[in-house]
Design a protein around this motif. Structure first.
Motif, PDB file in Angstrom:
ATOM      1  N   ILE A   1      55.149  47.389  30.937  1.00  0.00           N
ATOM      2  CA  ILE A   1      56.422  47.765  30.300  1.00  0.00           C
ATOM      3  C   ILE A   1      56.566  46.861  29.079  1.00  0.00           C
ATOM      4  O   ILE A   1      56.457  45.636  29.207  1.00  0.00           O
ATOM      5  CB  ILE A   1      57.605  47.541  31.278  1.00  0.00           C
ATOM      6  N   SER A   2      56.758  47.461  27.902  1.00  0.00           N
ATOM      7  CA  SER A   2      56.771  46.604  26.710  1.00  0.00           C
ATOM      8  C   SER A   2      58.088  46.691  25.943  1.00  0.00           C
ATOM      9  O   SER A   2      58.864  47.638  26.082  1.00  0.00           O
ATOM     10  CB  SER A   2      55.575  46.935  25.805  1.00  0.00           C
TER      11      SER A   2
ATOM     12  N   ASN B   1      59.816  44.826  19.988  1.00  0.00           N
ATOM     13  CA  ASN B   1      59.469  43.981  18.834  1.00  0.00           C
ATOM     14  C   ASN B   1      57.979  43.678  18.711  1.00  0.00           C
ATOM     15  O   ASN B   1      57.534  43.226  17.673  1.00  0.00           O
ATOM     16  CB  ASN B   1      60.274  42.680  18.858  1.00  0.00           C
TER      17      ASN B   1
ATOM     18  N   ARG C   1      64.521  53.397  30.701  1.00  0.00           N
ATOM     19  CA  ARG C   1      64.550  52.472  31.820  1.00  0.00           C
ATOM     20  C   ARG C   1      64.116  53.118  33.145  1.00  0.00           C
ATOM     21  O   ARG C   1      63.418  52.517  33.946  1.00  0.00           O
ATOM     22  CB  ARG C   1      66.009  52.003  31.873  1.00  0.00           C
TER      23      ARG C   1
ATOM     24  N   VAL D   1      58.057  50.303  38.621  1.00  0.00           N
ATOM     25  CA  VAL D   1      58.407  49.097  39.385  1.00  0.00           C
ATOM     26  C   VAL D   1      58.465  49.390  40.883  1.00  0.00           C
ATOM     27  O   VAL D   1      58.064  48.568  41.708  1.00  0.00           O
ATOM     28  CB  VAL D   1      59.766  48.543  38.859  1.00  0.00           C
TER      29      VAL D   1
ATOM     30  N   THR E   1      57.580  43.020  29.669  1.00  0.00           N
ATOM     31  CA  THR E   1      57.984  42.163  28.553  1.00  0.00           C
ATOM     32  C   THR E   1      59.308  42.669  28.010  1.00  0.00           C
ATOM     33  O   THR E   1      59.444  43.860  27.718  1.00  0.00           O
ATOM     34  CB  THR E   1      56.907  42.217  27.444  1.00  0.00           C
TER      35      THR E   1
ATOM     36  N   ALA F   1      66.359  42.297  36.553  1.00  0.00           N
ATOM     37  CA  ALA F   1      66.437  43.571  37.281  1.00  0.00           C
ATOM     38  C   ALA F   1      65.085  43.895  37.929  1.00  0.00           C
ATOM     39  O   ALA F   1      65.018  44.344  39.079  1.00  0.00           O
ATOM     40  CB  ALA F   1      66.851  44.690  36.324  1.00  0.00           C
ATOM     41  N   VAL F   2      64.006  43.632  37.197  1.00  0.00           N
ATOM     42  CA  VAL F   2      62.669  44.044  37.641  1.00  0.00           C
ATOM     43  C   VAL F   2      62.088  43.085  38.698  1.00  0.00           C
ATOM     44  O   VAL F   2      61.509  43.527  39.695  1.00  0.00           O
ATOM     45  CB  VAL F   2      61.739  44.119  36.391  1.00  0.00           C
TER      46      VAL F   2
ATOM     47  N   GLU G   1      57.373  38.474  30.939  1.00  0.00           N
ATOM     48  CA  GLU G   1      57.385  37.767  29.652  1.00  0.00           C
ATOM     49  C   GLU G   1      58.722  38.075  28.993  1.00  0.00           C
ATOM     50  O   GLU G   1      58.924  39.164  28.471  1.00  0.00           O
ATOM     51  CB  GLU G   1      56.210  38.219  28.778  1.00  0.00           C
TER      52      GLU G   1
ATOM     53  N   GLY H   1      63.377  34.130  24.708  1.00  0.00           N
ATOM     54  CA  GLY H   1      63.268  32.695  24.478  1.00  0.00           C
ATOM     55  C   GLY H   1      64.429  32.216  23.627  1.00  0.00           C
ATOM     56  O   GLY H   1      64.896  32.926  22.741  1.00  0.00           O
TER      57      GLY H   1
ATOM     58  N   GLU I   1      70.112  33.680  23.984  1.00  0.00           N
ATOM     59  CA  GLU I   1      69.209  34.272  22.990  1.00  0.00           C
ATOM     60  C   GLU I   1      69.930  35.449  22.330  1.00  0.00           C
ATOM     61  O   GLU I   1      70.252  36.436  22.992  1.00  0.00           O
ATOM     62  CB  GLU I   1      67.924  34.804  23.656  1.00  0.00           C
TER      63      GLU I   1
ATOM     64  N   GLY J   1      53.428  33.764  26.395  1.00  0.00           N
ATOM     65  CA  GLY J   1      54.573  34.289  27.120  1.00  0.00           C
ATOM     66  C   GLY J   1      55.197  33.031  27.682  1.00  0.00           C
ATOM     67  O   GLY J   1      55.517  32.122  26.941  1.00  0.00           O
TER      68      GLY J   1
HETATM   69  P1  NAD Z   1      64.643  45.106  26.724  1.00  0.00           P
HETATM   70  O1  NAD Z   1      64.753  44.167  27.856  1.00  0.00           O
HETATM   71  O2  NAD Z   1      65.869  45.821  26.285  1.00  0.00           O
HETATM   72  O3  NAD Z   1      63.539  46.247  27.051  1.00  0.00           O
HETATM   73  C1  NAD Z   1      62.209  45.926  27.294  1.00  0.00           C
HETATM   74  C2  NAD Z   1      61.536  47.049  28.078  1.00  0.00           C
HETATM   75  O4  NAD Z   1      62.037  47.048  29.420  1.00  0.00           O
HETATM   76  C3  NAD Z   1      61.799  48.451  27.543  1.00  0.00           C
HETATM   77  O5  NAD Z   1      60.613  49.200  27.635  1.00  0.00           O
HETATM   78  C4  NAD Z   1      62.874  48.988  28.482  1.00  0.00           C
HETATM   79  O6  NAD Z   1      62.888  50.392  28.587  1.00  0.00           O
HETATM   80  C5  NAD Z   1      62.442  48.359  29.800  1.00  0.00           C
HETATM   81  N1  NAD Z   1      63.508  48.171  30.804  1.00  0.00           N
HETATM   82  C6  NAD Z   1      64.761  47.747  30.597  1.00  0.00           C
HETATM   83  N2  NAD Z   1      65.415  47.644  31.775  1.00  0.00           N
HETATM   84  C7  NAD Z   1      64.545  48.002  32.746  1.00  0.00           C
HETATM   85  C8  NAD Z   1      64.610  48.104  34.176  1.00  0.00           C
HETATM   86  N3  NAD Z   1      65.727  47.804  34.837  1.00  0.00           N
HETATM   87  N4  NAD Z   1      63.505  48.504  34.849  1.00  0.00           N
HETATM   88  C9  NAD Z   1      62.356  48.783  34.201  1.00  0.00           C
HETATM   89  N5  NAD Z   1      62.239  48.732  32.847  1.00  0.00           N
HETATM   90  C10 NAD Z   1      63.322  48.333  32.126  1.00  0.00           C
HETATM   91  O7  NAD Z   1      64.009  44.275  25.494  1.00  0.00           O
HETATM   92  P2  NAD Z   1      63.844  44.686  23.966  1.00  0.00           P
HETATM   93  O8  NAD Z   1      65.188  44.669  23.307  1.00  0.00           O
HETATM   94  O9  NAD Z   1      62.992  45.889  23.830  1.00  0.00           O
HETATM   95  O10 NAD Z   1      62.970  43.450  23.424  1.00  0.00           O
HETATM   96  C11 NAD Z   1      63.483  42.219  23.025  1.00  0.00           C
HETATM   97  C12 NAD Z   1      63.399  41.189  24.134  1.00  0.00           C
HETATM   98  O11 NAD Z   1      62.045  41.024  24.590  1.00  0.00           O
HETATM   99  C13 NAD Z   1      63.809  39.806  23.655  1.00  0.00           C
HETATM  100  O12 NAD Z   1      64.584  39.206  24.656  1.00  0.00           O
HETATM  101  C14 NAD Z   1      62.495  39.087  23.448  1.00  0.00           C
HETATM  102  O13 NAD Z   1      62.582  37.680  23.508  1.00  0.00           O
HETATM  103  C15 NAD Z   1      61.665  39.642  24.577  1.00  0.00           C
HETATM  104  N6  NAD Z   1      60.222  39.526  24.326  1.00  0.00           N
HETATM  105  C16 NAD Z   1      59.512  38.599  25.029  1.00  0.00           C
HETATM  106  C17 NAD Z   1      58.136  38.428  24.789  1.00  0.00           C
HETATM  107  C18 NAD Z   1      57.327  37.397  25.527  1.00  0.00           C
HETATM  108  O14 NAD Z   1      56.105  37.396  25.411  1.00  0.00           O
HETATM  109  N7  NAD Z   1      57.942  36.525  26.288  1.00  0.00           N
HETATM  110  C19 NAD Z   1      57.508  39.238  23.826  1.00  0.00           C
HETATM  111  C20 NAD Z   1      58.276  40.183  23.140  1.00  0.00           C
HETATM  112  C21 NAD Z   1      59.626  40.312  23.410  1.00  0.00           C
END
Ligand code: NAD
Length: 513
Positions: A156-157, A160, A225, A232, A243, A251-252, A266, A269, A399, A469
């Motif tokens: 799941i990505s 950004n 989601r 999941v 991520t 949640a996951v 991941e 931050g 964050e 990560g």
């Molecule tokens: P987000 O949490 O809104 O969504 C990320 C992914 O999770 C999406 O594909 C979304 O559909 C899915 N998702 C959301 N809720 C879910 C659930 N309950 N069950 C299953 N899947 C679910 O994040 P975003 O706005 O897309 O990205 C930005 C965030 O990601 C920031 O907090 C950033 O720091 C973090 N990030 C972390 C890393 C790392 O390597 N640590 C890398 C990139 C981004």
């Protein structure tokens, strides 16, 4: 050319056509995709249902059963070809990343380069999935560990890093003998379609070379989601690498734990840097400005908090404010612009709320206002904000995924280290110093508590090779490099008896008739 004059939908069509994605894959569906550069629609995709997801997981499981029989170095050959296809497609895919996410051109290309780098890493790894041979206390026995693939891996990505995250996981998972199922961010499905097409080209070449590979080795599931939740919750998915935000991780994580599945989380931050009295201020200025403003503050490793020693505060911070006031903001496709747009209106609103909350805590805000709205009402560009804070309070401890840098003074390094670590989210970190003891203290057991700790460079960015990560709440540093591959495999300990007796525990007699 103004933002309003850009026809990005047409350019997307050309790029996807070139990469072999049929137009009906991104037109006429229910999921609308907008480019943050103009705010205008650039595609519409069909979404998978929970039933589709279940069927895809069953098919991926069948693919896993076949793929695990292929020797690991042969599996590596597929990833070698993927690396070649990515090199050929780098300019197109990088451009599409810039259009879909709003990254400046060099960052869009840089993301694809990371995909290429992880492929190279994984090819080497495919010949190095080592287990140990371990000394055994039993005579005429040998004990060893072997590593085996897990099954279909869920990915799941986040928006950004729309394509690199997939590759960090998929390249390792596939050489380890697994199949993969990818649910990209609902904000960036076009780059996912392109990536899947590139993978399929590599697979076609692999098969044309005479190698065998199952269908459905890599599956793409477009959706929100709910599709992520289907991955999941499915018993045939033994590992989900997710991520995104810490809210998503919360949640996951428990859902996976409930069925004893593995997770790689991941997450977000709230990254900080400490600038000490001996720091090289020119180097610090460049490191801080790039890691705080780059990608408009939308990197998981973006610098968000800066602790500056009292003695150099007035020599550094006014220069930093000047850099913030002069940075060029605009279309990321145009050379010379360093800061592109926020992903959407929601992101802009959260940024403004955080700035208001910081003011209420006594923060002095420079920048942060919306710009270029006259050119495109639906695109959200902002001048990066720098906020001088009296204390680490309110929004500083969260964050906010936007370009806000909170700056605070300190007088004692222990105090700065305490403040540095005193937030729940901890991914990446830096110290700027020329004092060896301070540098060593920062990377020691009692220094930074983050998965990434750097000296004399900013916290943003990560290099394939080191594990990254590493959000501190979830354990730190488990994706991509180093021995991260072990997460995609299960370990077995094997003991072989080459003697003629079966030694039992001391004093135990067990007569068999
Ligand atoms: P987000 O949490 O809104 O969504 C990320 C992914 O999770 C999406 O594909 C979304 O559909 C899915 N998702 C959301 N809720 C879910 C659930 N309950 N069950 C299953 N899947 C679910 O994040 P975003 O706005 O897309 O990205 C930005 C965030 O990601 C920031 O907090 C950033 O720091 C973090 N990030 C972390 C890393 C790392 O390597 N640590 C890398 C990139 C981004």
């Amino acid at each position: 050319m103004t933002l309003a004059q850009l026809d990005l939908a047409a350019e997307v069509q050309t790029i996807l056509g070139k990469l072999g994605v049929a137009a009906d894959r991104y037109t006429g569906g229910t999921l609308a995709v907008r480019s943050p550069i103009t705010g205008k629609e650039i595609g519409r995709l069909s979404e998978a249902s929970a039933t589709d997801a279940g069927q895809a997981i069953d098919a991926a499981h069948q693919a896993f059963l076949e793929w695990r029989l292929v020797p690991a170095p042969k599996r590596g050959e597929l990833i070698r070809l993927l690396g070649e296809e990515l090199r050929a497609a780098k300019a197109s895919l990088g451009r599409l990343v810039s259009i879909e996410v709003g990254k400046i051109t060099s960052e869009g290309l840089g993301e694809v380069q990371e995909m290429i780098d992880i492929c190279d890493f994984a090819v080497g790894l495919s010949r190095q999935l080592y287990g140990l041979t371990i000394a055994t206390e039993r005579s005429e026995h040998r004990m060893m560990e072997t590593w085996h693939p897990l099954g279909p891996i869920g990915i799941i990505s986040a928006f950004n890093f729309p394509v690199a995250v997939w590759s960090w996981n998929a390249a390792l998972a596939i050489v380890c003998g697994n199949s993969t199922i990818w649910k990209p961010s609902e904000k960036t499905p076009l780059t996912a379609l392109a990536t899947q097409a590139i993978f399929e080209k590599a697979l076609d070449r692999y098969i044309a070379e005479g190698s065998k590979a199952p269908k459905n080795l890599s599956t793409l599931l477009i959706g929100g989601r709910e599709v992520g939740e289907a991955l999941v919750d499915h018993e045939k998915v033994p590992l989900v690498s997710a991520t995104g935000s810490t809210a998503m991780g919360r949640a996951v994580g428990p859902r996976l734990a409930q069925r004893f599945a593995r997770s790689i989380l991941e997450l977000g931050g709230n990254n900080a840097a400490i600038v000490t009295p001996t720091a090289d201020l020119d180097l610090t200025l460049r490191g801080v400005a790039f890691s705080a403003m780059g990608t408009a503050g939308q990197r998981c490793t973006t610098l968000r908090r800066l602790f500056v020693h009292d003695s150099i505060y007035d020599a550094l911070v006014p220069r930093l404010i000047k850099a913030y006031q002069s940075v060029t903001i605009g279309s990321p496709l145009q050379d010379g612009n360093l800061v592109g747009p926020l992903i959407d209106k929601g992101s802009f609103e959260k940024m403004q709320q955080a700035l208001e909350a910081a003011k209420a805590e006594g923060g002095k805000v420079t920048g942060g206002a919306r710009v270029l709205d006259g050119e495109s009402a639906d695109a959200y560009y902002v001048r990066p904000a720098i906020v001088e804070m009296p204390t680490q309070a309110g929004p500083v401890k969260e964050e906010t995924f936007a370009p806000i840098l909170y700056v605070m003074r300190y007088s004692d390094l222990d105090e700065a280290l305490h403040l540095h670590n005193d937030v729940p989210q901890g991914l990446s970190s830096s110290i700027f110093t020329n004092d060896m003891r301070e540098a060593e203290a920062f990377v020691s057991d009692c220094g930074s508590d983050c998965g990434i700790a750097n000296v004399n460079l900013g916290p943003s960015g990560a290099e394939i090779g080191g594990a990254f990560g590493g959000e501190k709440e979830t354990g730190g540093g488990r994706e991509s490099g180093s021995d991260a591959w072990k997460a995609y495999m299960r370990r077995a300990t094997n003991t072989l008896n080459y003697g003629r007796t079966l030694p039992l525990a001391q004093g135990v007699k067990f007569d068999v008739i």
